[in-house]
Scaffold this motif. Sequence first.
Motif, short mmCIF file in Angstrom:
data_model
loop_
_atom_site.label_atom_id
_atom_site.label_comp_id
_atom_site.label_asym_id
_atom_site.label_seq_id
_atom_site.Cartn_x
_atom_site.Cartn_y
_atom_site.Cartn_z
N GLY A 183 -3.17 -0.24 14.98
CA GLY A 183 -3.60 1.05 14.48
C GLY A 183 -2.67 1.73 13.50
O GLY A 183 -3.03 2.75 12.91
N LYS A 184 -1.47 1.22 13.30
CA LYS A 184 -0.53 1.86 12.37
C LYS A 184 0.14 0.80 11.50
O LYS A 184 0.33 -0.34 11.93
N ALA A 185 0.51 1.20 10.27
CA ALA A 185 1.25 0.33 9.36
C ALA A 185 0.54 -1.00 9.13
O ALA A 185 1.15 -2.07 9.12
N GLN A 186 -0.78 -0.91 8.93
CA GLN A 186 -1.58 -2.11 8.75
C GLN A 186 -2.18 -2.17 7.34
O GLN A 186 -2.44 -1.13 6.73
N TYR A 187 -2.43 -3.38 6.89
CA TYR A 187 -3.15 -3.58 5.64
C TYR A 187 -4.59 -3.09 5.83
O TYR A 187 -5.09 -3.06 6.96
N PRO A 188 -5.25 -2.67 4.75
CA PRO A 188 -6.62 -2.10 4.88
C PRO A 188 -7.58 -3.01 5.66
O PRO A 188 -8.35 -2.52 6.48
N ASP B 97 -6.86 -5.13 7.99
CA ASP B 97 -6.51 -5.09 9.41
C ASP B 97 -6.92 -3.76 10.03
O ASP B 97 -7.39 -3.72 11.17
N LEU B 98 -6.71 -2.65 9.29
CA LEU B 98 -7.08 -1.34 9.83
C LEU B 98 -8.59 -1.27 10.07
O LEU B 98 -9.05 -0.77 11.10
N GLU B 99 -9.35 -1.82 9.11
CA GLU B 99 -10.81 -1.85 9.28
C GLU B 99 -11.20 -2.66 10.52
O GLU B 99 -12.08 -2.27 11.29
N GLN B 100 -10.51 -3.78 10.73
CA GLN B 100 -10.80 -4.63 11.89
C GLN B 100 -10.43 -3.93 13.20
O GLN B 100 -11.15 -4.04 14.20
N THR B 101 -9.30 -3.19 13.18
CA THR B 101 -8.88 -2.45 14.37
C THR B 101 -9.90 -1.39 14.73
O THR B 101 -10.31 -1.25 15.90
N ILE B 102 -10.33 -0.60 13.74
CA ILE B 102 -11.30 0.47 14.01
C ILE B 102 -12.63 -0.11 14.49
O ILE B 102 -13.26 0.43 15.42
N ARG B 103 -13.06 -1.24 13.90
CA ARG B 103 -14.30 -1.88 14.34
C ARG B 103 -14.19 -2.32 15.81
O ARG B 103 -15.13 -2.18 16.59
N THR B 104 -13.00 -2.82 16.18
CA THR B 104 -12.79 -3.26 17.56
C THR B 104 -12.77 -2.07 18.53
O THR B 104 -13.37 -2.13 19.61
N LEU B 105 -12.10 -0.99 18.14
CA LEU B 105 -12.04 0.19 19.00
C LEU B 105 -13.44 0.78 19.20
O LEU B 105 -13.83 1.17 20.31
N MET C 299 -3.19 10.52 17.44
CA MET C 299 -1.92 11.21 17.20
C MET C 299 -1.79 11.66 15.74
O MET C 299 -1.91 10.85 14.82
N GLY C 300 -1.58 12.96 15.54
CA GLY C 300 -1.25 13.51 14.23
C GLY C 300 -2.40 13.56 13.24
O GLY C 300 -3.54 13.21 13.53
N GLU C 301 -2.05 14.01 12.03
CA GLU C 301 -3.03 14.15 10.96
C GLU C 301 -3.54 12.78 10.50
O GLU C 301 -2.79 11.83 10.43
N ARG D 276 -4.69 -9.41 14.34
CA ARG D 276 -4.16 -8.97 13.05
C ARG D 276 -4.21 -10.13 12.05
O ARG D 276 -3.88 -11.25 12.40
N LEU D 277 -4.59 -9.83 10.82
CA LEU D 277 -4.67 -10.85 9.79
C LEU D 277 -3.39 -10.95 8.97
O LEU D 277 -3.09 -11.98 8.37
N ALA D 278 -2.63 -9.84 8.92
CA ALA D 278 -1.42 -9.82 8.09
C ALA D 278 -0.27 -9.22 8.88
O ALA D 278 -0.45 -8.71 9.99
N GLU D 279 0.91 -9.26 8.28
CA GLU D 279 2.07 -8.72 8.97
C GLU D 279 2.04 -7.20 8.98
O GLU D 279 1.36 -6.56 8.18
N THR D 280 2.82 -6.61 9.89
CA THR D 280 2.95 -5.15 9.93
C THR D 280 3.75 -4.68 8.72
O THR D 280 4.75 -5.29 8.34
N ILE D 281 3.28 -3.59 8.10
CA ILE D 281 3.97 -3.06 6.92
C ILE D 281 5.22 -2.30 7.37
O ILE D 281 5.13 -1.46 8.26
#
Length: 385
Positions: free
Chosen positions: A51-56, A58-66, A83-85, A380-385
């Motif tokens: 959910g954080k520091a992810q490539y777009p 990966d973020l899309e995949q995380t949100i789809r999974t959640l 958490m947060g803004e 995750r498809l890519a490394e953490t940023i």
Amino acid sequence: MKTFEGYRRANGSIGVRNHVIVINTVGELAGLTKKMAQLVPGVIPVAHQAGKAQYPEDLEQTIRTLRGTAGHPNVSAALFLGMGEGDPAEEIVSALKKDGHHVHAITFQKGQSISVVLNEGKLWLEKAMERSRNEQKETADITELTIGLECGGSDAWSGITANPAIGVCSDAVVRDGGTSILAETTEAIGAEHILANRAVNPGVGEKFLKIVKDYEMRIRDTGEDIRSANPTPGNMAGGLTTLEEKSLGCIKKGGNSPLMEVVAYAQKPAEKGFIFMDTPGYDVESVAGLAAGGAQIVLFSTGKGSPTGSPIVPVIKIGTNPKLYEIMSEHIDVNAGKIIDGLNTIEEIGEEIYRKVIEAANGVPTAAEKHNNQEFAIWRLAETI
């Protein structure tokens, strides 16, 4: 006609469990997610590190999974912790509410004490638990059931006993009008041409071959060659000798039905019948993707006794050999090793697995559920940023 007793949701889907869960959107809240769940008996934590520091992508995949996890038919209610803004919790909850799901979001903000947030969450979860206890079951047809197909810790018997028996069950579910999703793209490499030839049309076959090729290229970009790195040391200890041998055994879980559709990780199929989902071979992430994609029950073969379960779906464990069942029977639901002993045929074990599926759909807990095995991780498809 085969039926089961399940929980009808507002969007028309049917669940075989009635869980109330608390789930985090970002990894920093994994600990508080577990703490929140402990405040109300019966609530299940679905904690993860994404959910954080992810490539777009990966973020899309995380949100789809959640979204797929919280909106799963086995889930009666879900509390999101953000958490947060800019946190996606409110946006996910808004989308799920439009589909009739009972969900709520709490976002941690600076200047707000944790104890206040925990108390707010506790009050919502207590009401959600009371609401779930009042929900009644109704009869559903087997055509509304989706099973996921997974394996973990394969050995030389996997492709001879458990996997072909699961294939018999998969074909029976599809023949009865249900849906069966085979996962693990890595486990198809070397045998991809066989599955592609079963595609219902050239477009589905080409899509399947593309995800296999793309997966292999991503691994090659890291400097590794999947065709030489597999089978794993654990697989070889179990008697597997080549990647092709492992893959030929793996795809037997998919039986012989036509391949109707290929879907992305955690994506819900649009078609019924036999489906393939693009997931990694790592069983925890693969099972999470199958569940988020709508599988109400997962069939899981193992030659080494993997205890992997899920926080939201029953996982039925099928052991490949009699020695494994003798040593780890408390973790195994079906002993496919009886095929080796000559006590049953592959078809008979396949029928036994199907009976277990109906039992689990009617609420009978699986071995993994009895042990509260509730592993959850997002691919995750890519490394953490």
